[in-house]
Design a protein around this motif. Structure first.
Motif, mmCIF file in Angstrom:
data_model
loop_
_atom_site.group_PDB
_atom_site.id
_atom_site.type_symbol
_atom_site.label_atom_id
_atom_site.label_comp_id
_atom_site.label_asym_id
_atom_site.label_seq_id
_atom_site.Cartn_x
_atom_site.Cartn_y
_atom_site.Cartn_z
ATOM 1 N N ALA A 1 -17.974 21.122 68.083
ATOM 2 C CA ALA A 1 -16.975 20.917 67.026
ATOM 3 C C ALA A 1 -17.642 20.417 65.747
ATOM 4 O O ALA A 1 -17.303 20.848 64.640
ATOM 5 C CB ALA A 1 -15.899 19.933 67.489
ATOM 6 N N MET A 2 -18.616 19.515 65.908
ATOM 7 C CA MET A 2 -19.273 18.904 64.753
ATOM 8 C C MET A 2 -20.113 19.901 63.960
ATOM 9 O O MET A 2 -20.270 19.751 62.743
ATOM 10 C CB MET A 2 -20.156 17.748 65.255
ATOM 11 N N ILE B 1 -20.229 23.753 64.661
ATOM 12 C CA ILE B 1 -19.611 25.070 64.443
ATOM 13 C C ILE B 1 -18.333 24.895 63.624
ATOM 14 O O ILE B 1 -17.969 25.766 62.827
ATOM 15 C CB ILE B 1 -19.313 25.772 65.787
ATOM 16 N N GLY B 2 -17.649 23.744 63.796
ATOM 17 C CA GLY B 2 -16.421 23.478 63.045
ATOM 18 C C GLY B 2 -16.568 23.692 61.550
ATOM 19 O O GLY B 2 -15.747 24.398 60.941
ATOM 20 N N PRO B 3 -17.585 23.089 60.905
ATOM 21 C CA PRO B 3 -17.742 23.299 59.455
ATOM 22 C C PRO B 3 -17.960 24.771 59.077
ATOM 23 O O PRO B 3 -17.442 25.232 58.061
ATOM 24 C CB PRO B 3 -18.975 22.460 59.116
ATOM 25 N N ALA C 1 -27.556 24.367 52.966
ATOM 26 C CA ALA C 1 -27.353 22.917 52.842
ATOM 27 C C ALA C 1 -26.252 22.437 53.788
ATOM 28 O O ALA C 1 -26.372 21.366 54.399
ATOM 29 C CB ALA C 1 -27.010 22.555 51.393
ATOM 30 N N LEU C 2 -25.183 23.212 53.924
ATOM 31 C CA LEU C 2 -24.104 22.824 54.834
ATOM 32 C C LEU C 2 -24.590 22.895 56.284
ATOM 33 O O LEU C 2 -24.264 22.031 57.109
ATOM 34 C CB LEU C 2 -22.876 23.722 54.629
ATOM 35 N N ALA D 1 -26.738 19.898 56.896
ATOM 36 C CA ALA D 1 -25.908 18.700 57.015
ATOM 37 C C ALA D 1 -25.276 18.628 58.405
ATOM 38 O O ALA D 1 -25.184 17.552 59.008
ATOM 39 C CB ALA D 1 -24.838 18.683 55.927
ATOM 40 N N ALA D 2 -24.840 19.777 58.927
ATOM 41 C CA ALA D 2 -24.234 19.799 60.261
ATOM 42 C C ALA D 2 -25.264 19.442 61.335
ATOM 43 O O ALA D 2 -24.972 18.682 62.263
ATOM 44 C CB ALA D 2 -23.624 21.175 60.538
ATOM 45 N N ALA E 1 -25.959 15.793 61.224
ATOM 46 C CA ALA E 1 -24.821 14.973 61.639
ATOM 47 C C ALA E 1 -24.881 14.618 63.126
ATOM 48 O O ALA E 1 -24.185 13.707 63.577
ATOM 49 C CB ALA E 1 -23.511 15.710 61.344
#
Lengths: 189, 189
Positions: A154-155, A157-159, A174-175, A178-179, A182
């Motif tokens: 979720a943390m 693949i969710g984004p 960048a995203l 960040a994932a 996280a």
């Protein structure tokens, strides 16, 4: 009306699913169209429409018969592997057909038990694979996890999924970074 | 067939939308059903079905006429505010009706321009509000952002949305905390 137990009906359903599966493996999800499936299966286009009025549920069924390609066979370093896998997932989610099939699945699963079983199957594979890869990575000292490994799908693949289906924009590196970051503290290396 | 420009048609559409809006504000998304909307609007149930064969697009339209409640009016400390807001979003996404409307929106937006405009409206509000709140928080020294503030909505709401619509499980406080922590380094306080 044709009965579901009619042998010809079952045979054409089988031929259509096999054709969809072949097209998916050879050319990816965009190839699973009524026209191409009918041609490959050697049946009329009307027959494909009779079994699957919409293309998305047919693609869902075909996807369920092939191995899920994502997050399979982790390699070390885990951080690089995960970055590559999330990039591959984000690229797939940029395709209109994958957007269509994933949102159709999420939506239809709310009232269709078969689709819900597919949703649970896909989600479960991704969650379990990533949790196992991260537990192993933590055991090797590659990462100190900041969350339960079962929350990692979720943390990460969710984004990508939200970016693709709600914000309707591509996930940039960048995203993705960040994932990955996280998930916890990655050891330098 | 009734013309879209027929004054009676437009009047009943207006009455239905107003009723849906009132019910949404008074009792939340689960109240926006064909039966309750018809009763409140003083029209027959068949009239509601004629305008909106499905309840979800009516709820989407009603939602577009009321202020988006989430991520509005940030308070300090930003970290606590964001945790509360994400918890509220996660609770809403636990409701079957909200799951239905959000997945219908994501799915229908792929081929319906009006629905896509709603999708872009909702997504844009959330992204912009959260980015502004985080830029302010960073200016106040509350956080050093680890990503572009425009990526924060995908990074935090994405996991809640995936958990709700793909994994179909509730987002626990640990996942919400992990999403908040993923945004950067929060100053102790």
């Amino acid at each position: 009306m044709t009965s579901d137990a009619d042998p010809r009906f079952l045979r054409s359903r089988e031929a259509i699913l096999n054709a969809a599966r072949e097209l998916l493996l050879e050319s990816g999800p965009t190839a699973v169209t009524h026209v191409q499936v009918a041609e490959r299966a050697g049946v009329g286009r009307a027959t494909v429409y009779r079994h699957w009025p919409q293309a998305e549920p047919l693609l869902v069924e075909a996807m369920a018969t092939v191995p899920m390609p994502f997050l399979d066979k982790p390699t070390v370093p885990t951080r690089e592997w995960l970055r590559r896998e999330l990039t591959a997932i984000a690229r797939q989610l940029d395709l209109d057909d994958v957007r269509a099939v994933s949102t159709t699945l999420a939506n239809t699963a709310l009232w269709d038990e078969d689709m819900d079983a597919r949703r649970a199957q896909f989600a479960g594979i991704l969650t379990t694979r990533l949790a196992a890869a991260l537990d192993d990575a933590q055991a090797r000292g590659e990462i100190t996890l900041a969350l339960a490994s079962q929350d990692a799908a979720a943390m990460t693949i969710g984004p990508m999924y939200y970016r693709s289906t709600i914000e309707r924009a591509p996930a940039d590196p960048a995203l993705i970074d960040a994932a990955v970051n996280a998930l916890g503290t990655w050891a330098a290396g």
